[in-house]
Write an enzyme that holds these catalytic residues in place. Structure first.
Site, short mmCIF file in Angstrom:
data_model
loop_
_atom_site.label_atom_id
_atom_site.label_comp_id
_atom_site.label_asym_id
_atom_site.label_seq_id
_atom_site.Cartn_x
_atom_site.Cartn_y
_atom_site.Cartn_z
N TYR A 203 46.86 29.80 33.05
CA TYR A 203 46.63 28.62 33.43
C TYR A 203 46.63 27.93 31.98
O TYR A 203 45.88 28.20 30.97
CB TYR A 203 45.28 28.38 33.90
CG TYR A 203 45.14 29.02 35.26
CD1 TYR A 203 44.73 30.34 35.59
CD2 TYR A 203 45.11 28.18 36.53
CE1 TYR A 203 44.86 30.87 36.91
CE2 TYR A 203 44.74 28.51 37.75
CZ TYR A 203 44.84 29.84 37.93
OH TYR A 203 44.45 30.45 39.44
N LYS A 299 41.72 28.93 46.13
CA LYS A 299 40.63 29.33 47.16
C LYS A 299 40.94 29.08 48.44
O LYS A 299 40.30 29.30 49.70
CB LYS A 299 39.25 28.27 46.84
CG LYS A 299 38.57 29.02 45.45
CD LYS A 299 37.78 30.22 45.84
CE LYS A 299 37.40 30.89 44.60
NZ LYS A 299 38.19 32.14 44.45
C1 PHB Z 1 50.07 30.95 43.32
O1 PHB Z 1 50.50 31.93 42.66
O2 PHB Z 1 50.72 30.13 44.20
C2 PHB Z 1 48.65 30.42 42.71
C3 PHB Z 1 48.19 31.26 42.16
C4 PHB Z 1 46.98 30.68 41.30
C5 PHB Z 1 46.32 29.40 41.99
C6 PHB Z 1 47.19 28.64 42.37
C7 PHB Z 1 48.33 29.16 42.92
O3 PHB Z 1 45.15 28.92 41.23
#
Ligand code: PHB
Ligand code: APR
Length: 392
Positions: A203, A299
Site C-alpha cells: 500500500y 473488507k
Molecule cells: C485487490 O487485490 O483487489 C485488493 C487487495 C487489497 C485491498 C483492496 C483490493 O485492500
C-alpha cells in the site's frame, strides 16, 4: 402466474447469496436463489481478493474449500510505503493470524459449482423481482423470466442483492436510517498476467496519490492507482497507467515491476455506507445490500461473510429447534461488526490517500499518524487485528 414455495428466498447470487444458500442447503433448509444477471456476467466482475480466516472457515463449512486451499496464497503481512520507505506490518507475529489471497471471482465460481452439484435451485436472469408481505409469516417474491411471471411464497427473504438491489428499497423509508461518506477520488484498477512485483501487498501513500500492488495468484497481478472522479478508463491507456504507477513506487519496487497488456481495467468510486436496521419483518439484509466500505483494507467480501455467518446460524437454529433468538439478535450482532469494519476501512482510506485541497494541518496529522504506526507495536497490532479480521 406460476407459484412455488420455499423456506428462504434469496435475492442475489453474489458471494452473500451463494454462501448463505450453500450453508442453508447443507443444513437441509430449502432455498431458491434469484439473480437478475446471467452466470457469465456475475463471473466477469472483478472484485477484491483477500480473505480473512473467518471467511475461509465459512467457505470450508460450506464445502467449498478444496480449490481455495490449494490455490490460495497465505499472506503473513503487508507493506506500507511512505516517503519512499517501505514498512512491514507482520500479521503473523502480531496476531498469530494470516490472510488468504484468493480472488472473489474464484470464490463465486466455487460456490456456483457447489450449488449446481447439489442440484439446489438458482434462477439466473430473473427480472423485476419484487418483495411483498414482509410483515407477515408468508412473504412473497415475484419475478419474471422469459416473459413468464413467477411467485415464490416463503418464510423469510434474504436480501443479498448488493447496493443497487430491490431489498433495501422494500423497507419503508421512515423505518430506515442511512449513513454515508463519499470520498473525493476513485481507484483505477488493472489486471495483468504477470508475476506480482512482491510476495506481499504494498500500500503506497505518495504525494501523487495512493497506489496498491496486489495480486490474484503467483502469475496474475492487480494494481490500483488513486484517480480523480471525473476520469474515465479511456483516459488511461496501459502505457500511461504503468508510467504513473512507476512514479508512485520506490526504486526497488519499480525494478521488480513486470508490465504487460491489461486484461481488465476499471474505475471504482470509494464510498462508506450503512443502512439500519438490517431486518424489517421477515426480510433480512445481507452484505452490500446493507453496507458498503471503501476497498482500502479489503473488507467488502469479508463483511458479507460475517453477516452470512450470523444469519445462517440463526436460520439453522430457527428450523432446527424453533429458536427465534438468533434471528432477533441478527441486526444488532451484524451491525456491531459492520461498524468496526466501517471504521477500519475509513481509517485506512484516510491515512493512505491524498485528499484534494488538504490543509497543512491535515497533511501533518496524516504524516504523524503514519510515523506513529511505523514506530509503535501497539498501533501495528491494532491495524493487524483488524486486517486479519475481528472475531465472529
Ligand atoms: C485487490 O487485490 O483487489 C485488493 C487487495 C487489497 C485491498 C483492496 C483490493 O485492500
Ligand atoms: N434481483 C435479483 N438479483 C439482483 C437484483 C434484483 N433486483 N439486484 C441486484 N441483484 C444481484 C446482482 O446482480 C449481484 O449479482 O445481486 C448480486 C449482489 O452481489 P454483490 O453486489 O456482489 O453483493 P454481495 O453478494 O453482498 O457481496 C459483497 O462482494 O461483490 C462484492 O463489493 C462486494 O465485496 C463486496 C461483497
Amino acid at each position: 402466474m406460476k407459484k412455488t414455495r420455499t423456506q428462504v428466498a434469496i435475492i442475489g447470487a453474489g458471494p452473500s447469496g451463494l454462501l448463505l444458500g450453500q450453508l442453508l442447503h447443507r443444513a437441509g433448509i430449502d432455498t431458491i436463489i434469484l439473480e437478475q444477471r446471467s452466470k457469465d456476467y456475475v463471473l466477469g466482475r472483478i472484485r477484491a481478493g483477500v480473505l480473512e480466516q473467518g471467511a475461509v472457515a465459512l467457505l470450508e463449512e460450506a464445502g467449498c474449500g478444496a480449490r481455495m486451499r490449494q490455490e490460495g496464497l497465505v499472506h503473513e503481512g503487508i507493506e506500507i510505503a511512505f516517503r519512499g520507505v517501505r514498512h512491514r506490518i507482520d500479521f503473523k507475529a502480531l496476531t498469530g493470524k494470516t490472510v488468504l489471497v484468493y480472488g472473489q471471482t474464484e470464490v463465486t465460481r466455487d460456490l456456483m459449482e457447489a450449488r449446481e452439484t447439489a442440484g439446489a435451485p438458482i434462477v439466473y436472469e430473473a427480472l423485476n423481482a419484487s418483495i411483498s408481505d414482509i410483515e407477515t409469516n408468508r412473504p412473497r417474491v415475484r419475478y419474471s423470466k422469459d416473459d413468464v411471471e413467477y411467485e415464490i411464497e416463503c418464510d423469510y427473504v434474504a436480501g443479498c442483492d448488493g447496493f443497487h438491489g430491490v431489498s433495501r428499497q422494500t423497507i419503508p423509508e421512515d423505518a430506515m436510517r442511512t449513513y454515508e461518506r463519499v470520498y473525493p477520488f476513485g481507484w483505477l484498477g488493472i489486471l495483468v498476467d504477470k508475476t506480482p512485483l512482491s510476495d506481499e501487498l504494498i500500500y503506497v501513500n505518495h504525494p501523487r496519490g495512493f497506489a496498491l500492488c496486489s495480486m490474484r495468484s503467483a502469475t496474475r497481478s492487480r494494481y490500483y492507482l488513486q484517480c480523480r472522479l471525473d476520469e474515465e478508463v479511456s483516459d488511461w491507456p496501459d502505457e500511461k497507467f504503468w508510467d504513473e504507477l512507476g512514479r508512485r513506487l520506490d526504486s526497488e519496487a519499480l525494478k521488480q515491476l513486470q508490465k504487460g497488456p491489461s486484461i481488465e481495467k476499471s474505475i471504482a468510486p470509494l464510498r462508506s455506507f450503512v443502512a439500519e436496521p438490517m431486518r424489517f419483518g421477515n426480510l433480512f439484509l445481507v452484505g452490500d445490500a446493507a453496507h458498503i466500505v471503501p476497498p482500502t483494507g479489503a473488507k467488502g467480501l469479508n463483511l458479507a461473510a460475517s453477516d452470512v455467518a450470523y444469519l445462517s446460524r440463526a436460520l439453522i437454529a430457527r428450523y432446527g429447534s424453533n429458536s427465534m433468538a438468533g434471528l432477533d439478535a441478527y441486526p444488532q450482532r451484524a451491525l456491531a461488526r459492520v461498524w468496526k469494519a466501517e471504521r477500519f476501512s475509513w481509517w485506512m482510506t484516510q491515512i493512505l490517500h491524498r485528499f484534494p485541497e488538504p490543509s497543512g494541518f491535515d497533511e501533518q496529522i496524516q504524516a504523524a499518524e503514519l510515523e506513529y504506526l511505523f514506530s509503535s507495536k501497539a498501533a501495528q497490532t491494532a491495524l493487524a487485528e483488524n486486517y486479519v479480521g475481528l472475531p465472529y
